[in-house]
Design an enzyme around this catalytic site. Structure first.
Site, PDB file in Angstrom:
ATOM      1  N   ARG A 178      -4.688 -11.116   7.526  1.00  7.83           N
ATOM      2  CA  ARG A 178      -3.830 -11.929   8.378  1.00  7.83           C
ATOM      3  C   ARG A 178      -3.484 -13.236   7.669  1.00  7.83           C
ATOM      4  NH1 ARG A 178      -3.059  -7.937  10.776  1.00  7.83           N
ATOM      5  NH2 ARG A 178      -3.288  -7.470  13.015  1.00  7.83           N
ATOM      6  N   HIS A 231       4.269  -6.765   5.221  1.00  9.46           N
ATOM      7  CA  HIS A 231       3.255  -6.146   6.084  1.00  9.46           C
ATOM      8  C   HIS A 231       3.375  -4.618   6.026  1.00  9.46           C
ATOM      9  CE1 HIS A 231       0.518  -7.291   9.675  1.00  9.46           C
ATOM     10  NE2 HIS A 231       0.128  -6.131   9.172  1.00  9.46           N
ATOM     11  N   ALA A 238      -0.155  -0.513   5.482  1.00  8.71           N
ATOM     12  CA  ALA A 238      -0.470   0.758   6.151  1.00  8.71           C
ATOM     13  C   ALA A 238       0.632   1.805   5.949  1.00  8.71           C
ATOM     14  CB  ALA A 238      -0.689   0.523   7.646  1.00  8.71           C
ATOM     15  N   GLU A 290       4.908 -14.359  10.797  1.00  7.73           N
ATOM     16  CA  GLU A 290       5.823 -13.304  10.362  1.00  7.73           C
ATOM     17  C   GLU A 290       6.471 -12.639  11.570  1.00  7.73           C
ATOM     18  OE1 GLU A 290       3.353  -9.347   9.634  1.00  7.73           O
ATOM     19  OE2 GLU A 290       2.490 -10.974   8.437  1.00  7.73           O
ATOM     20  N   ILE A 321     -12.231  -2.079   6.077  1.00  5.11           N
ATOM     21  CA  ILE A 321     -11.296  -2.124   4.951  1.00  5.11           C
ATOM     22  C   ILE A 321     -11.883  -2.902   3.780  1.00  5.11           C
ATOM     23  CG2 ILE A 321      -9.046  -2.994   4.196  1.00  5.11           C
ATOM     24  CD1 ILE A 321      -8.047  -2.356   7.070  1.00  5.11           C
ATOM     25  N   ASP A 348       0.329  -9.491   1.856  1.00  3.80           N
ATOM     26  CA  ASP A 348       1.115  -8.582   2.679  1.00  3.80           C
ATOM     27  C   ASP A 348       1.310  -9.149   4.073  1.00  3.80           C
ATOM     28  OD1 ASP A 348       2.407  -5.978   3.028  1.00  3.80           O
ATOM     29  OD2 ASP A 348       0.731  -5.473   4.345  1.00  3.80           O
TER      30      ASP A 348
END
Length: 333
Positions: A242, A290, A293, A271, A161, A266
């Site tokens: 993360r 989050h 994606a 979380e 990524i 994000d």
């Protein structure tokens, strides 16, 4: 034993691509579960008793205690690319196959969101849009942002990524691209269009920093007070990896001092969080839940992967992207 399939904490699976859920239902009994992030392992095992197939999100945590109390479980298929919430050694000892989605499935979606969220902060998009909606058009001079073109961008973690994030910044904004990644050689980083630098050098020189590393013992709280002190005053940071990559209190101190001009994230440590999280009090911080994606293309690919995992395990075939490959079919023989 009949096939019982548990979809755990994955609210997105089957919602946008219902055909995938219908395919699962032809393979066995399917039930959705939502558990608190901190549910004890023994309780989680009891709640999932009888389910031999589990499709899981980033939470809850499948700990050693879970596997010690869980009955037969063929597979835990992660509806995502990470497996930090699964004790792989304990799963292997139990005979439970663990699979993940190929990182390529999420590559474009997550990288695009890293840049999207960063742009929203740099250009004060949310505040400006809110002002327009509320009829405060005359306040538009308050929403002066910065340009990304020709800036120096540092990528921490130039993997699947991170390398795509780097491409977008370099070729889309003519950015100078720096990269820190201790798991790749200088030649590998240079082949991806980046200048390979030490972490300290990246922090000192970057106008924008993108976090795209995975979390391990070396990278946990990689950024703390010492690291923020090295950064330029007025740095912008985007994180789609993360929340554990930074020490949260150090981030807050950097925001208060003005060291960080804007932050887009994000992900958060611990979380999901509620609206009392301290990041929400800052106008120059953008938090999304989050959802990097969450594109139709990515969710379709992720869903296809986990359905394929279930189909293959039932047919006693090896799924793709098995984390503990030594267990292939061992628990199904």
């Amino acid at each position: 034993m009949g096939n019982k399939i548990a979809i755990v904490n994955s609210s997105s699976f089957g919602e946008k691509c219902p055909g995938q859920l219908e395919r699962l239902k032809t393979l066995g009994e399917v039930e959705r579960f939502t558990f608190h992030i901190d549910i004890p392992g023994k309780e989680l095992a009891e709640k999932l008793h009888g389910f031999n197939i589990i499709i899981s999100s980033v939470t809850p945590f499948f700990t050693r205690e879970f596997f010690e109390h869980k009955d037969e479980t063929w597979i835990i298929s992660r509806h995502g690319i990470g497996y930090n919430n699964i004790d792989i050694k304990a799963a292997t000892e139990k005979g439970t196959i663990v699979t993940v989605v190929s990182a390529l499935v999420e590559r474009d979606a997550v990288a695009e969101n890293a840049v999207t969220n960063l742009l929203a902060v740099v250009r004060k998009t949310v505040s400006a849009a809110t002002a327009a909606k509320e009829g405060r058009w005359v306040e538009r001079a308050q929403f002066v942002g910065r340009q990304i073109t020709d800036k120096t961008v540092g990528i921490i973690g130039l993997g699947n990524i991170g390398s795509r994030v780097g491409e977008i910044f370099k070729y889309g904004f003519n950015a100078r691209l720096l990269a820190y990644d201790p798991y790749q050689t200088i030649e590998q980083l240079e082949q991806k269009g980046a200048e390979a630098v030490a972490l300290e050098e990246l922090l000192i020189q970057s106008d924008i920093i993108s976090l795209n590393a995975y979390v391990d013992q070396k990278s946990y709280h990689l950024l703390s007070d010492r690291e923020f002190a090295l950064m330029k005053k007025g740095v912008y940071i985007t994180n789609t990896a993360r929340g554990e990559l930074w020490e949260q209190d150090a981030v807050l101190r950097a925001l208060e001092s003005g060291k960080i001009a804007g932050l887009a994230t994000d992900v958060l440590e611990g979380e999901p969080v509620d609206n009392t999280h301290p990041f929400f009090k800052y106008d120059n911080v953008l938090v999304t839940p989050h959802t990097s994606a969450y594109t139709m293309e990515c969710l379709r690919g992720m869903g296809e992967k986990v359905v394929s995992d279930v189909e293959r395990v039932i047919q006693k075939e090896q799924p793709d992207n098995v984390v503990n490959t030594e267990l292939f079919r061992g628990n199904l023989s």
